[in-house]
Structure formats: structure tokens, C-alpha cells
Design a protein around this motif. Structure first.
Motif, PDB file in Angstrom:
ATOM      1  N   GLY A 139       0.815  -1.207   0.000  1.00 45.24           N
ATOM      2  CA  GLY A 139       0.000   0.000   0.000  1.00 45.24           C
ATOM      3  C   GLY A 139       0.851   1.260   0.000  1.00 45.24           C
ATOM      4  N   LYS A 156       2.347   1.878  -3.443  1.00 41.28           N
ATOM      5  CA  LYS A 156       1.379   2.438  -4.386  1.00 41.28           C
ATOM      6  C   LYS A 156       1.081   3.901  -4.084  1.00 41.28           C
ATOM      7  CE  LYS A 156      -0.903  -1.939  -5.495  1.00 41.28           C
ATOM      8  NZ  LYS A 156      -2.167  -2.714  -5.448  1.00 41.28           N
ATOM      9  N   TRP A 157       0.962   4.228  -2.791  1.00 38.81           N
ATOM     10  CA  TRP A 157       0.709   5.623  -2.423  1.00 38.81           C
ATOM     11  C   TRP A 157       1.876   6.518  -2.832  1.00 38.81           C
ATOM     12  CZ3 TRP A 157      -3.520   8.131  -1.440  1.00 38.81           C
ATOM     13  CH2 TRP A 157      -4.615   7.472  -0.916  1.00 38.81           C
ATOM     14  N   LEU A 180       1.633   9.587  -5.437  1.00 38.27           N
ATOM     15  CA  LEU A 180       2.003  10.926  -4.976  1.00 38.27           C
ATOM     16  C   LEU A 180       3.108  11.521  -5.844  1.00 38.27           C
ATOM     17  CD1 LEU A 180       1.740  13.206  -2.928  1.00 38.27           C
ATOM     18  CD2 LEU A 180       3.372  11.986  -1.460  1.00 38.27           C
ATOM     19  N   VAL A 223      -2.521   0.544   6.329  1.00 40.90           N
ATOM     20  CA  VAL A 223      -2.434   1.485   5.215  1.00 40.90           C
ATOM     21  C   VAL A 223      -3.679   1.319   4.355  1.00 40.90           C
ATOM     22  CG1 VAL A 223      -1.131   2.173   3.171  1.00 40.90           C
ATOM     23  CG2 VAL A 223       0.082   1.398   5.229  1.00 40.90           C
ATOM     24  N   TRP A 224      -4.361   2.431   4.097  1.00 44.42           N
ATOM     25  CA  TRP A 224      -5.550   2.383   3.253  1.00 44.42           C
ATOM     26  C   TRP A 224      -5.159   1.855   1.884  1.00 44.42           C
ATOM     27  CZ3 TRP A 224      -8.257   7.007   0.513  1.00 44.42           C
ATOM     28  CH2 TRP A 224      -9.499   6.583   0.024  1.00 44.42           C
ATOM     29  N   VAL A 250      -4.812   0.871  -2.034  1.00 44.01           N
ATOM     30  CA  VAL A 250      -5.111   1.505  -3.320  1.00 44.01           C
ATOM     31  C   VAL A 250      -5.790   0.455  -4.187  1.00 44.01           C
ATOM     32  CG1 VAL A 250      -4.159   2.617  -5.363  1.00 44.01           C
ATOM     33  CG2 VAL A 250      -3.128   3.046  -3.122  1.00 44.01           C
ATOM     34  N   GLY A 290      -7.700   3.652  -8.039  1.00 41.92           N
ATOM     35  CA  GLY A 290      -6.433   4.197  -8.493  1.00 41.92           C
ATOM     36  C   GLY A 290      -6.403   4.424  -9.999  1.00 41.92           C
TER      37      GLY A 290
END
Length: 211
Positions: free
Chosen positions: A8, A11-12, A16, A188-189, A191, A195
């Protein structure tokens, strides 16, 4: 759970850094945004590799894999118009086609059976034919497969780093691998499929802001 948290974060970070990179369309003089943006593609490739490596070898034709490839192909088409509007001078397609081809090649490395190797070979031929139209070219297509090898054994970790260094930013791969291997107790939220919409949507939003 630990691996999911690390994936996660990868991916974040990819999303970003991609967003920061594309803000250059609003502030062309902010050259530093380009440097940060070079982290995005290797991290996206590592995310694909981690998803592939988590599946059971030999089970290529699954509903999950069909959805995975289907979403990538669908957004390869849907994202081209906002990408072209935002970057009309670009000689390459948006990033989704190269990620789609990279997924096929990664499947070939992971499953290593007749069907997956045929798909991988087909993807490689297409990549060679479309080398000039693909963002990051043939080397970019091979990066998810190299990351799969890196995740399968420590002795392989230099391969994806070297490819990424040659193509764009090797440090991104090393950072991503560290996140995947680091034990994490945090949540972790994830994705998810949103996405894909984020990629298309942020291109359209930046274009409208640019207007």
C-alpha cells in the motif's frame, strides 16, 4: 497483512510522486518536480510485480488476473484523451499501455508455463514494434518482470535496480523493496481500482486547471 501495508505504501508513493510530477504542467519552471516524478514509474512496476508474486504460480487464467489485465487495458484507452490534451507535444502514449505489457511479461517470469511465456513473448514483440511510442520504451516493459525476479530472491535485487537506473530512477526500486520487506504494524488504506480513475481524473483535472 504486513506485506499489504508495504505494498500500500509503495502504491501511495507512486501515485504521490506521479501527481507531483504532473504539477509541472501548472508550474513549468518548477524543475524539481520532475526529479520527484522519476520515482513514480519504477514504483508502479514494483507494485505490479508484488501483486504478481503474491499469486500462486501456474494459475494464470484466473478471474482476478483477467480483471487486472482488463482494467489496465481499459484505462490505457480511456486515459489517452486526457493525456493527449494535457501533453499534446508528447511522442509517446500514456503510461498504462507500457504497464499492461509489463504485466504480461511479469506473468511469464512468474508462471513460466507455455501460455504465460507465449503472452510474455507477444508482449515483448509488441514492445519492440512500439518502442518509440511507449513511455520508457522496451526497458520500461521489462522492469515489472525484473522486479518479480528481485522479489523471488535477494541475489536478484540488483537487476531491477540496474534496469530502473538505466531507464529512470533505480533508488525508487530499492526504496520500494525495503518497504515491502519491512515489518509493519500500521494499517495502510489500500489503493484499489479507484487508483485507475485517479490516473485518468488527475490528468483531466490538471488540464482543466491549466485552462
Amino acid at each position: 497483512m504486513t506485506r499489504d501495508a508495504g505494498l500500500g505504501l509503495v502504491k501511495w508513493l507512486a501515485m504521490l510522486s506521479m501527481l507531483i510530477d504532473h504539477l509541472r504542467y501548472l508550474w513549468p519552471d518548477a524543475y524539481g518536480l520532475f526529479v520527484i516524478g522519476r520515482l513514480a514509474f519504477p514504483l508502479f512496476c514494483l507494485g505490479i510485480a508484488a501483486n504478481v508474486a503474491r499469486t500462486r504460480s501456474g494459475e494464470l487464467f484466473s478471474e482476478c488476473n483477467a480483471r487486472y489485465l482488463g482494467w489496465l487495458l481499459a484505462f490505457s484507452l480511456l486515459s489517452e484523451l486526457p493525456y493527449r490534451l494535457l501533453s499534446p507535444e508528447s511522442a509517446t502514449l500514456n503510461v498504462m499501455p507500457i504497464l499492461s505489457l509489463g504485466l504480461l511479461l511479469a506473468w511469464g517470469i512468474h508462471h513460466a508455463d507455455r501460455n504465460s511465456l507465449f503472452l510474455a513473448a507477444t508482449a515483448l514483440v509488441v514492445a519492440l514494434l512500439l518502442h518509440r511510442q511507449l513511455m520508457y520504451g522496451v526497458i520500461g516493459v521489462t522492469l515489472p518482470a525484473a522486479c518479480v525476479l528481485g522479489l523471488k530472491g535477494v541475489r536478484w535485487w540488483l537487476l531491477p535496480a540496474a534496469l530502473a537506473m538505466f531507464a529512470i530512477a533505480g533508488a525508487a526500486v530499492l526504496l520500494g523493496v525495503a518497504l515491502l520487506r519491512q515489518p509493519m504494524s500500521c494499517t495502510v488504506w489500500p489503493v484499489g481500482r479507484w487508483g485507475y480513475w485517479f490516473y485518468l481524473g488527475h490528468l483531466a483535472a490538471i488540464y482543466l486547471m491549466k485552462l
